[in-house]
Design a protein around this motif. Structure first.
Motif, PDB file in Angstrom:
ATOM      1  N   ARG A 253       0.813  -1.216   0.000  1.00 48.43           N
ATOM      2  CA  ARG A 253       0.000   0.000   0.000  1.00 48.43           C
ATOM      3  C   ARG A 253       0.849   1.270   0.000  1.00 48.43           C
ATOM      4  O   ARG A 253       0.346   2.355  -0.235  1.00 48.43           O
ATOM      5  CB  ARG A 253      -0.925   0.009   1.218  1.00 48.43           C
ATOM      6  CG  ARG A 253      -1.989  -1.051   1.155  1.00 48.43           C
ATOM      7  CD  ARG A 253      -2.961  -0.916   2.329  1.00 48.43           C
ATOM      8  NE  ARG A 253      -3.901  -1.998   2.343  1.00 48.43           N
ATOM      9  CZ  ARG A 253      -3.731  -3.134   3.009  1.00 48.43           C
ATOM     10  NH1 ARG A 253      -2.638  -3.331   3.712  1.00 48.43           N
ATOM     11  NH2 ARG A 253      -4.650  -4.075   2.979  1.00 48.43           N
ATOM     12  N   GLY A 254       2.118   1.146   0.362  1.00 52.58           N
ATOM     13  CA  GLY A 254       2.981   2.314   0.420  1.00 52.58           C
ATOM     14  C   GLY A 254       2.670   3.244   1.579  1.00 52.58           C
ATOM     15  O   GLY A 254       3.043   4.411   1.564  1.00 52.58           O
ATOM     16  N   ASP A 255       2.010   2.720   2.607  1.00 56.89           N
ATOM     17  CA  ASP A 255       1.607   3.565   3.726  1.00 56.89           C
ATOM     18  C   ASP A 255       2.626   3.615   4.868  1.00 56.89           C
ATOM     19  O   ASP A 255       2.444   4.354   5.825  1.00 56.89           O
ATOM     20  CB  ASP A 255       0.246   3.127   4.264  1.00 56.89           C
ATOM     21  CG  ASP A 255       0.202   1.666   4.691  1.00 56.89           C
ATOM     22  OD1 ASP A 255       1.273   1.049   4.896  1.00 56.89           O
ATOM     23  OD2 ASP A 255      -0.915   1.127   4.823  1.00 56.89           O
ATOM     24  N   GLU A 256       3.656   2.819   4.775  1.00 58.63           N
ATOM     25  CA  GLU A 256       4.757   2.787   5.753  1.00 58.63           C
ATOM     26  C   GLU A 256       4.304   2.412   7.165  1.00 58.63           C
ATOM     27  O   GLU A 256       5.001   2.679   8.139  1.00 58.63           O
ATOM     28  CB  GLU A 256       5.527   4.113   5.763  1.00 58.63           C
ATOM     29  CG  GLU A 256       6.157   4.418   4.426  1.00 58.63           C
ATOM     30  CD  GLU A 256       7.094   5.616   4.432  1.00 58.63           C
ATOM     31  OE1 GLU A 256       7.469   6.092   5.522  1.00 58.63           O
ATOM     32  OE2 GLU A 256       7.453   6.066   3.329  1.00 58.63           O
ATOM     33  N   LEU A 257       3.142   1.775   7.279  1.00 60.72           N
ATOM     34  CA  LEU A 257       2.638   1.402   8.599  1.00 60.72           C
ATOM     35  C   LEU A 257       3.521   0.352   9.268  1.00 60.72           C
ATOM     36  O   LEU A 257       3.705   0.374  10.487  1.00 60.72           O
ATOM     37  CB  LEU A 257       1.192   0.905   8.509  1.00 60.72           C
ATOM     38  CG  LEU A 257       0.148   1.964   8.171  1.00 60.72           C
ATOM     39  CD1 LEU A 257      -1.235   1.329   8.038  1.00 60.72           C
ATOM     40  CD2 LEU A 257       0.134   3.062   9.225  1.00 60.72           C
ATOM     41  N   GLY A 258       4.077  -0.567   8.496  1.00 63.74           N
ATOM     42  CA  GLY A 258       4.934  -1.612   9.057  1.00 63.74           C
ATOM     43  C   GLY A 258       6.194  -1.051   9.691  1.00 63.74           C
ATOM     44  O   GLY A 258       6.550  -1.414  10.816  1.00 63.74           O
ATOM     45  N   VAL A 259       6.874  -0.158   8.994  1.00 65.60           N
ATOM     46  CA  VAL A 259       8.088   0.430   9.569  1.00 65.60           C
ATOM     47  C   VAL A 259       7.735   1.343  10.737  1.00 65.60           C
ATOM     48  O   VAL A 259       8.500   1.451  11.701  1.00 65.60           O
ATOM     49  CB  VAL A 259       8.969   1.163   8.521  1.00 65.60           C
ATOM     50  CG1 VAL A 259       9.609   0.170   7.552  1.00 65.60           C
ATOM     51  CG2 VAL A 259       8.198   2.234   7.779  1.00 65.60           C
ATOM     52  N   GLN A 260       6.565   1.968  10.674  1.00 64.74           N
ATOM     53  CA  GLN A 260       6.136   2.825  11.782  1.00 64.74           C
ATOM     54  C   GLN A 260       5.889   2.001  13.043  1.00 64.74           C
ATOM     55  O   GLN A 260       6.281   2.404  14.137  1.00 64.74           O
ATOM     56  CB  GLN A 260       4.881   3.616  11.412  1.00 64.74           C
ATOM     57  CG  GLN A 260       4.488   4.639  12.459  1.00 64.74           C
ATOM     58  CD  GLN A 260       5.569   5.682  12.687  1.00 64.74           C
ATOM     59  OE1 GLN A 260       6.050   6.287  11.747  1.00 64.74           O
ATOM     60  NE2 GLN A 260       5.972   5.876  13.934  1.00 64.74           N
ATOM     61  N   ARG A 261       5.255   0.829  12.885  1.00 59.14           N
ATOM     62  CA  ARG A 261       5.027  -0.060  14.031  1.00 59.14           C
ATOM     63  C   ARG A 261       6.354  -0.481  14.652  1.00 59.14           C
ATOM     64  O   ARG A 261       6.511  -0.474  15.873  1.00 59.14           O
ATOM     65  CB  ARG A 261       4.247  -1.306  13.613  1.00 59.14           C
ATOM     66  CG  ARG A 261       2.762  -1.114  13.514  1.00 59.14           C
ATOM     67  CD  ARG A 261       2.036  -2.440  13.335  1.00 59.14           C
ATOM     68  NE  ARG A 261       2.502  -3.213  12.187  1.00 59.14           N
ATOM     69  CZ  ARG A 261       2.032  -3.076  10.948  1.00 59.14           C
ATOM     70  NH1 ARG A 261       1.094  -2.191  10.685  1.00 59.14           N
ATOM     71  NH2 ARG A 261       2.498  -3.828   9.975  1.00 59.14           N
ATOM     72  N   GLN A 262       7.301  -0.860  13.801  1.00 61.95           N
ATOM     73  CA  GLN A 262       8.619  -1.259  14.309  1.00 61.95           C
ATOM     74  C   GLN A 262       9.282  -0.104  15.054  1.00 61.95           C
ATOM     75  O   GLN A 262       9.824  -0.295  16.149  1.00 61.95           O
ATOM     76  CB  GLN A 262       9.522  -1.709  13.157  1.00 61.95           C
ATOM     77  CG  GLN A 262       9.135  -3.005  12.507  1.00 61.95           C
ATOM     78  CD  GLN A 262      10.036  -3.330  11.335  1.00 61.95           C
ATOM     79  OE1 GLN A 262      11.229  -3.041  11.340  1.00 61.95           O
ATOM     80  NE2 GLN A 262       9.468  -3.943  10.312  1.00 61.95           N
ATOM     81  N   ALA A 263       9.240   1.074  14.477  1.00 59.07           N
ATOM     82  CA  ALA A 263       9.870   2.246  15.099  1.00 59.07           C
ATOM     83  C   ALA A 263       9.221   2.566  16.439  1.00 59.07           C
ATOM     84  O   ALA A 263       9.920   2.862  17.425  1.00 59.07           O
ATOM     85  CB  ALA A 263       9.797   3.447  14.162  1.00 59.07           C
ATOM     86  N   ASP A 264       7.889   2.490  16.493  1.00 59.93           N
ATOM     87  CA  ASP A 264       7.185   2.772  17.747  1.00 59.93           C
ATOM     88  C   ASP A 264       7.590   1.794  18.834  1.00 59.93           C
ATOM     89  O   ASP A 264       7.840   2.188  19.982  1.00 59.93           O
ATOM     90  CB  ASP A 264       5.671   2.728  17.533  1.00 59.93           C
ATOM     91  CG  ASP A 264       5.148   3.890  16.693  1.00 59.93           C
ATOM     92  OD1 ASP A 264       5.894   4.872  16.483  1.00 59.93           O
ATOM     93  OD2 ASP A 264       3.982   3.790  16.239  1.00 59.93           O
TER      94      ASP A 264
END
Length: 153
Positions: A14-25
């Motif tokens: 989707r290109g929403d970067e939610l996966g990397v955001q979850r990891q970062a959080d």
């Protein structure tokens, strides 16, 4: 301790970067719970660690001379031995919230890291075989191949 967080997602359809955001959080919360200071968060989104393509975030991480690296799991940081050796050359420790601490300052720690990386490489290669078999089966069944956002075939 100052840590640089590195996060990576191989495929973000989707290109929403939610996966990397979850990891970062999760990494930020982990660092905070230990009283560590997050120096920087570096991400590679939608980039495989095994494709042979340059990971700009990984290259930036190496160039940033981190004091320590924090990642969600070691396989987000390293999947290939040559990448591990580049991290070892930094002479820093790697902390992975879902895989533990890799003490790269000792021979035993480096041996452990090399073993873990060998298994990560193995899993990446096995995953590729499963994907190829699935794609071949879909082709034989006349099902469109969906490798990304747009199907083809």
């Amino acid at each position: 301790m100052n840590v640089t967080i590195y996060v990576r997602l191989s495929l973000d359809q989707r290109g929403d970067e939610l996966g990397v955001q979850r990891q970062a959080d999760e990494c930020r919360a982990f660092a905070e719970s230990r009283g560590w200071t997050v120096r920087e968060v570096i991400a590679d989104n939608d980039i495989s660690a095994t494709s042979g393509k340059v990971r700009p975030g990984f290259e930036r991480l190496l160039a940033s001379k981190p004091e320590a690296i924090l990642c969600w799991h070691t396989d987000r940081l390293i999947r290939k031995t040559e990448d591990l050796e580049r991290v070892i050359d930094l002479s820093v420790n790697v902390h992975a919230i879902h895989a533990g601490h890799l003490d790269l300052s000792t021979p035993a720690g480096r041996a452990t890291a090399r073993t873990v990386t060998a298994w990560a490489t193995y899993e990446g290669e096995q995953k590729a075989l499963r994907q190829k078999a699935s794609n071949l089966q879909a082709a034989k069944n006349g099902t469109p191949h969906k490798a990304g956002i747009r199907p083809f075939g």
